[in-house]
Design a protein around this motif. Structure first.
Motif, PDB file in Angstrom:
ATOM      1  N   GLY A   1      47.918  41.157  33.954  1.00 47.65           N
ATOM      2  CA  GLY A   1      48.056  40.259  35.098  1.00 47.65           C
ATOM      3  C   GLY A   1      49.326  39.446  35.124  1.00 47.65           C
ATOM      4  O   GLY A   1      49.353  38.360  35.707  1.00 47.65           O
TER       5      GLY A   1
ATOM      6  N   ARG B   1      52.720  30.084  35.873  1.00 48.45           N
ATOM      7  CA  ARG B   1      51.984  31.342  36.035  1.00 48.45           C
ATOM      8  C   ARG B   1      51.152  31.664  34.791  1.00 48.45           C
ATOM      9  O   ARG B   1      50.007  32.118  34.900  1.00 48.45           O
ATOM     10  CB  ARG B   1      52.941  32.489  36.364  1.00 48.45           C
TER      11      ARG B   1
ATOM     12  N   THR C   1      47.025  31.949  34.798  1.00 49.25           N
ATOM     13  CA  THR C   1      46.293  33.130  34.342  1.00 49.25           C
ATOM     14  C   THR C   1      45.476  32.858  33.080  1.00 49.25           C
ATOM     15  O   THR C   1      44.741  33.730  32.620  1.00 49.25           O
ATOM     16  CB  THR C   1      47.248  34.318  34.086  1.00 49.25           C
TER      17      THR C   1
END
Length: 153
Positions: free
Chosen positions: A39, A79, A83
């Motif tokens: 991801g 980010r 995640t």
């Protein structure tokens, strides 16, 4: 060195440089694929690897080790935090300072990918002699030492 050896050496160096380019391309695509699987984009994935290797780091330290700007690193950390791979924490010795650390339980969810890659790599590398492996290690250490090989662009 004789003229013949010099020409042969040039051919060998050119072949090595070409193979390094091919290797670099394959490596980038590998890390893109790994990043996609977990991801992340390749840059975020490699920054995660730096954090895993270094332990707790500041944004400035991560910027210095990655070669990215501090502004870009803020986005990377955002980010990675979103995640669930890292968290920002206050430095216990200096409350003004923020550190970035891994969230171990979330890293365990992806560890099998890296274990599988390590096993595949070990199998591939087993075809080389101890001396050859020492030469490869020396080359890799020298090529990734600070400062890195960076042409003026």
């Amino acid at each position: 060195m004789s003229r013949t050896n010099h020409i042969e050496g040039e051919g060998l160096l050119n072949e090595l440089i070409q193979q390094l380019r091919f290797h670099s391309t394959a490596t980038i695509f590998l890390h893109e694929a790994i990043g996609e699987k977990i991801g992340l984009n390749a840059t975020d994935h490699k920054c995660l690897e730096i954090i895993a290797r270094e332990g707790k780091v500041t944004a400035g330290e991560l910027a210095a080790k990655s070669g990215l700007t501090t502004g870009a690193i803020t986005g990377v950390i955002d980010r990675l935090e979103k995640t669930g791979y890292v968290r920002r924490i206050r430095d216990s010795s200096d409350r003004r300072r923020l550190l970035v650390e891994l969230i171990p339980e979330n890293m365990e969810k992806i560890s099998h990918i890296f274990q599988d890659l390590a096993q595949e790599s070990a199998g591939f590398l087993s075809r080389y002699s101890e001396g050859e492996l020492q030469t490869i290690i020396k080359f890799l250490k020298n090529s990734t030492a600070s400062p890195p090989i960076m042409p003026k662009l």
